[in-house]
Design a protein around this motif. Structure first.
Motif, PDB file in Angstrom:
ATOM      1  N   THR A 149       0.817  -1.219   0.000  1.00  0.00           N
ATOM      2  CA  THR A 149       0.000   0.000   0.000  1.00  0.00           C
ATOM      3  C   THR A 149       0.850   1.268   0.000  1.00  0.00           C
ATOM      4  O   THR A 149       0.305   2.362  -0.057  1.00  0.00           O
ATOM      5  CB  THR A 149      -0.934   0.034   1.227  1.00  0.00           C
ATOM      6  N   ALA A 152       0.300   4.063  -2.939  1.00  0.00           N
ATOM      7  CA  ALA A 152      -0.970   4.784  -2.837  1.00  0.00           C
ATOM      8  C   ALA A 152      -0.985   5.690  -1.614  1.00  0.00           C
ATOM      9  O   ALA A 152      -1.453   6.845  -1.679  1.00  0.00           O
ATOM     10  CB  ALA A 152      -2.137   3.791  -2.765  1.00  0.00           C
ATOM     11  N   GLU A 153      -0.469   5.201  -0.497  1.00  0.00           N
ATOM     12  CA  GLU A 153      -0.459   6.013   0.724  1.00  0.00           C
ATOM     13  C   GLU A 153       0.510   7.178   0.607  1.00  0.00           C
ATOM     14  O   GLU A 153       0.219   8.300   1.045  1.00  0.00           O
ATOM     15  CB  GLU A 153      -0.093   5.135   1.923  1.00  0.00           C
ATOM     16  N   GLN A 155       1.354   8.756  -2.149  1.00  0.00           N
ATOM     17  CA  GLN A 155       0.745   9.757  -3.030  1.00  0.00           C
ATOM     18  C   GLN A 155      -0.383  10.495  -2.330  1.00  0.00           C
ATOM     19  O   GLN A 155      -0.566  11.705  -2.528  1.00  0.00           O
ATOM     20  CB  GLN A 155       0.230   9.070  -4.294  1.00  0.00           C
ATOM     21  N   ARG A 156      -1.163   9.784  -1.507  1.00  0.00           N
ATOM     22  CA  ARG A 156      -2.241  10.443  -0.762  1.00  0.00           C
ATOM     23  C   ARG A 156      -1.674  11.495   0.181  1.00  0.00           C
ATOM     24  O   ARG A 156      -2.154  12.628   0.241  1.00  0.00           O
ATOM     25  CB  ARG A 156      -3.042   9.416   0.036  1.00  0.00           C
ATOM     26  N   MET A 157      -0.621  11.119   0.903  1.00  0.00           N
ATOM     27  CA  MET A 157      -0.009  12.042   1.843  1.00  0.00           C
ATOM     28  C   MET A 157       0.650  13.211   1.122  1.00  0.00           C
ATOM     29  O   MET A 157       0.622  14.354   1.591  1.00  0.00           O
ATOM     30  CB  MET A 157       0.999  11.293   2.711  1.00  0.00           C
ATOM     31  N   GLY A 159      -0.390  14.506  -1.623  1.00  0.00           N
ATOM     32  CA  GLY A 159      -1.469  15.402  -2.014  1.00  0.00           C
ATOM     33  C   GLY A 159      -1.869  16.332  -0.884  1.00  0.00           C
ATOM     34  O   GLY A 159      -2.205  17.504  -1.111  1.00  0.00           O
ATOM     35  N   LEU A 160      -1.816  15.831   0.356  1.00  0.00           N
ATOM     36  CA  LEU A 160      -2.078  16.675   1.518  1.00  0.00           C
ATOM     37  C   LEU A 160      -0.938  17.663   1.741  1.00  0.00           C
ATOM     38  O   LEU A 160      -1.165  18.836   2.040  1.00  0.00           O
ATOM     39  CB  LEU A 160      -2.244  15.802   2.765  1.00  0.00           C
ATOM     40  N   TRP A 191       5.345  12.327  -9.234  1.00  0.00           N
ATOM     41  CA  TRP A 191       4.141  12.542  -8.426  1.00  0.00           C
ATOM     42  C   TRP A 191       3.897  14.020  -8.178  1.00  0.00           C
ATOM     43  O   TRP A 191       2.773  14.497  -8.256  1.00  0.00           O
ATOM     44  CB  TRP A 191       4.271  11.812  -7.092  1.00  0.00           C
ATOM     45  N   THR A 198      -5.265  16.601  -2.233  1.00  0.00           N
ATOM     46  CA  THR A 198      -6.218  15.730  -1.557  1.00  0.00           C
ATOM     47  C   THR A 198      -6.683  16.368  -0.258  1.00  0.00           C
ATOM     48  O   THR A 198      -6.023  17.261   0.284  1.00  0.00           O
ATOM     49  CB  THR A 198      -5.596  14.356  -1.251  1.00  0.00           C
ATOM     50  N   GLY A 203      -9.783   6.814   7.518  1.00  0.00           N
ATOM     51  CA  GLY A 203      -9.719   5.610   6.694  1.00  0.00           C
ATOM     52  C   GLY A 203      -9.028   4.483   7.428  1.00  0.00           C
ATOM     53  O   GLY A 203      -8.941   4.488   8.660  1.00  0.00           O
ATOM     54  N   LYS A 205      -5.510   1.779   7.438  1.00  0.00           N
ATOM     55  CA  LYS A 205      -4.156   1.525   6.963  1.00  0.00           C
ATOM     56  C   LYS A 205      -3.725   0.137   7.419  1.00  0.00           C
ATOM     57  O   LYS A 205      -4.065  -0.305   8.517  1.00  0.00           O
ATOM     58  CB  LYS A 205      -3.178   2.561   7.526  1.00  0.00           C
TER      59      LYS A 205
END
Length: 238
Positions: A149, A152-153, A155-157, A159-160, A191, A198, A203, A205
């Motif tokens: 994971t 994906a994690e 990239q999510r972070m 985005g924040l 990236w 985001t 969610g 993890k």
């Protein structure tokens, strides 16, 4: 040419499918030349009406619209907090679940024993290393912790963090972070150029501990009422 979303430095922009620059300018009631300046980050402030209209024209989601407001001076930038109120520190220490507090630069300021056991040994790190984004993007430990994971994690972070950077783009300490990410994380440049923004959401993890066992956690983050730049993150076994 299709229009692009504004960025803090006019360098990182993403195309908005379906609309040409001229069409967006017409929707806003401004010249194509003026819209191009906005697009390239050459306009520092816009009216609230114009920002709202631009957000609608570009079909921005809520997180992207808040980002746009920051870039155009409509949203107040936050100070980087370093002092954590004693009440918050006590709260984190009293929790049995992994928890830590970060500032707008994502430096880890306070953590508890459970966070050290579950995430990483924060107390063993030098101050400049005690940063969630540094941990996530530059260490093998983070890749092992998140396993499959991790991409994906991360990239999510990121985005924040993009929103945090936009609020502090003129701060040298943020620029130094980006330079380090570019050197030490092979995926970072691609990236970052995507300029994805985001919003913080709760969610789950999956974390693989030092014992090799993968455990599932529910997580949430909370903003401090006393110090808005401070964020509390809590992990609860799922």
């Amino acid at each position: 040419m299709q229009p692009k979303r504004p960025s803090s430095a006019g360098r990182e922009r993403r195309r908005t499918p379906g609309l040409r620059r001229e069409e967006v300018a017409a929707m806003l009631g401004i010249s194509t030349e003026w819209y191009t300046k906005i697009e390239q980050g050459r306009v520092n402030t816009l009216s609230e009406r114009m920002v709202s209209a631009l957000g609608k024209a570009l079909q921005l989601n809520e997180a992207e619209f808040l980002h746009l407001k920051t870039l155009t001076g409509q949203k107040k930038r936050t100070n980087i907090e370093h002092d954590v109120p004693a009440s918050l520190s006590h709260l984190v220490s009293a929790l049995n679940e992994p928890a830590y507090i970060t500032n707008d630069r994502w430096d880890v300021l306070v953590w508890n024993d459970a966070a050290e056991h579950t995430i990483t040994d924060f107390s063993q790190l030098a101050a400049e290393e005690r940063n969630i984004m540094v941990f996530m993007l530059t260490t093998q430990e983070a890749r092992t912790l998140f396993g499959d994971t991790w991409p994906a994690e991360a990239q999510r972070m990121l985005g924040l963090f993009h929103a945090s950077y936009s609020r502090n783009a003129d701060n040298e300490r943020f620029t130094t972070l980006l330079e380090r990410f570019s050197r030490e994380c092979p995926e970072f440049d691609a990236w970052w150029r995507e300029h994805v923004i985001t919003a913080p959401v709760s969610g789950e993890k999956k974390l693989t501990g030092k014992d090799g066992i993968t455990r599932k956690f529910s997580y949430s983050t909370f903003t401090s009422n006393d110090s808005p730049a401070l964020k509390l993150a809590i992990y609860v076994p799922a």
